[in-house]
Design an enzyme around this catalytic site. Sequence first.
Site, PDB file in Angstrom:
ATOM      1  N   CYS A 251       8.469  13.525  13.145  1.00  0.00           N
ATOM      2  CA  CYS A 251       7.491  12.801  13.952  1.00  0.00           C
ATOM      3  C   CYS A 251       8.247  11.697  14.676  1.00  0.00           C
ATOM      4  O   CYS A 251       9.446  11.822  14.923  1.00  0.00           O
ATOM      5  CB  CYS A 251       6.359  12.263  13.080  1.00  0.00           C
ATOM      6  SG  CYS A 251       6.899  11.172  11.745  1.00  0.00           S
ATOM      7  N   ALA A 252       7.583  10.608  14.993  1.00  0.00           N
ATOM      8  CA  ALA A 252       8.229   9.558  15.785  1.00  0.00           C
ATOM      9  C   ALA A 252       9.347   8.855  15.024  1.00  0.00           C
ATOM     10  O   ALA A 252      10.331   8.420  15.616  1.00  0.00           O
ATOM     11  CB  ALA A 252       7.187   8.536  16.240  1.00  0.00           C
TER      12      ALA A 252
END
EC number: 2.7.1.-
Length: 616
Positions: A26-27
């Site tokens: 993810c980020a």
Amino acid sequence: MNHYELAKEILDHVGGSSNITQLNNCATRLRMNFKDESKIDLNKIKEIPGVLGAAKKSGQYQIIIGTDVSTVCEEIRKMGQIDEAAAPAQKVGKLDSLMDIFASIFTPVIPAITAAGMIKAILVICVLLGMNKDSQVYSILSFIADAGFYFLPVMLAFSSAKKLGCNPYLAVMMGGILLHPNFAKMISAGDPVFFLGLPVKLVNYGSSVIPIILAVWLMTYVERFADKVSPKPVKFFMKPVLTILIVAPVVLVVLGPIGSYIGTVIAIVTDFLNNHVSWLVPMLMGAFMPLLVLTGMHWSFLPILMTSYSTYGYEAVMGPGSLVSNICQGAASLCVAMKTKDRQFKQQASSAGITALMGITEPAMYGVTIKYKKVLLSVMLGGAAGGFYSGLMGVVRYTSGTPGLLSIPIFIGENPMNVVNALISCVIGFSITFLLTWFYGFKETENDKVASPGYNKQEEESGLKSKKISISSPVNGNKVNLSKVNDETFAKEIAGKGMAVEPVDGRITAPFDGEVVTVFRTKHVIGLRSNEGAELMIHIGIDTVELEGKHFTVHVSDGDQVKTGDLLIEFDKQAIEAAGYETVVPVIVTNTGDYLDIIPSEEGPVKSGQLLFTIL
């Protein structure tokens, strides 16, 4: 340590690339599953320079890297073949499973959405500097940016197929069907369209989100059916043909319109909130974002964000509030760094504070704010105040990105005051959080103090020992230290110190004389307060909140007075374990900060009513 070295170090402590069955990011986090979990050494992983934290949640391992995570993920992929199709089925709760699906579908497309949004922001700045909107340069850059949103169904088709387990290229074809120019012409003409006598609703699926996910979901079942009924000699072409010929009409006639309707409802609700109570959602997000991130619930908002981006070109649901919340995490950590006398903790808190201001809050959250209940409350109040202003001024985020000072350009749009108000909301949140933390939130504990003139450790310790409180075990079983509990919140003592019991039966009794403060709606948690003021949380099982009270029977109510040994809750241990949940019972002192220390007893067998730990 460069990205290659970091990736190699991580692989060394997870059993190598051959042990990985699923890898994505993810980020800020690597998200991984493994064939043999006995090869995983989380403690060693946490010690790797460049790793901000590591945890296991509902069968998935998450390694916090920061904004360089995608590069590290790619380096890991280069180091060996990863057979993601061999991923074993993990038995997780429905809520965790849904969050994982959202994360896996939407996370891969975020870079494209971010690129599209940033190009739009650049165009706005160029226009302010004098660029003509009728120029060819503007027109070309404009359709380049629009492509990221218009072809969102195609990108989501691929990521959905990878997650849900069907042919990604057939899924992409389905996305192309929804966006085909001939279908677009039918929509423009507006004449009724039928397929085998069934009405085809003329919906513009460009930039849509829900319809293609429903289409791919259906495809996973149809493809299995087509594989089963197709004879082997002709399976190569019959399977894909059957899949498309079944899925496409069903989507155009039924699922597409349903998905479009769901997206419209989401847009209407979002629009209503923005127009009538614009301050509400950013205020709530600013306040509760730390808890949403801690539980993973922030992933549940991804469909709403994507729908908002594709409908309006911006979103006001999460971006403004999460920006303020991240800044408040930084403010609290920097304040703690200034107040503490512990040199090591000062360095840790100051580093975490700067990182949080840049948008990466995990070091601040896990290392500082969640350890102190009042500091966390200060963060939430500051976030609420900044979020309230942000919502009142109508601040919006034009594209995805980790909210922080480095990503302020994602708030640049046609309204030049949008980014100004975003910065003002940050100043409000930072100031309130800092002041609350300084005067209310953070006080030196025994572990934070250093020898200094006028400080008498023995004198203070003797005074605190008068508060000694013995806590009995609420259940029969085996005592274990919290560090062995398979949940980061308890293992890292984020919720407070205490001890856990692996129960042998399903009876929870009062561990002291006191009052029932609260019984959770889902019946798996009860909060108590002793007559001496100790606040206790008894948590039955891990992730058992997902059972919604099933297999639990409560015998007390909020406000009841109880005596040691009184029956509080009964639970069906066998049924809960059969449903795939652990039944370990963490017993936590939620106001740990009010005491000198929590002294656990030795691990081993314990009966209800026997000593579990001592509060000093």
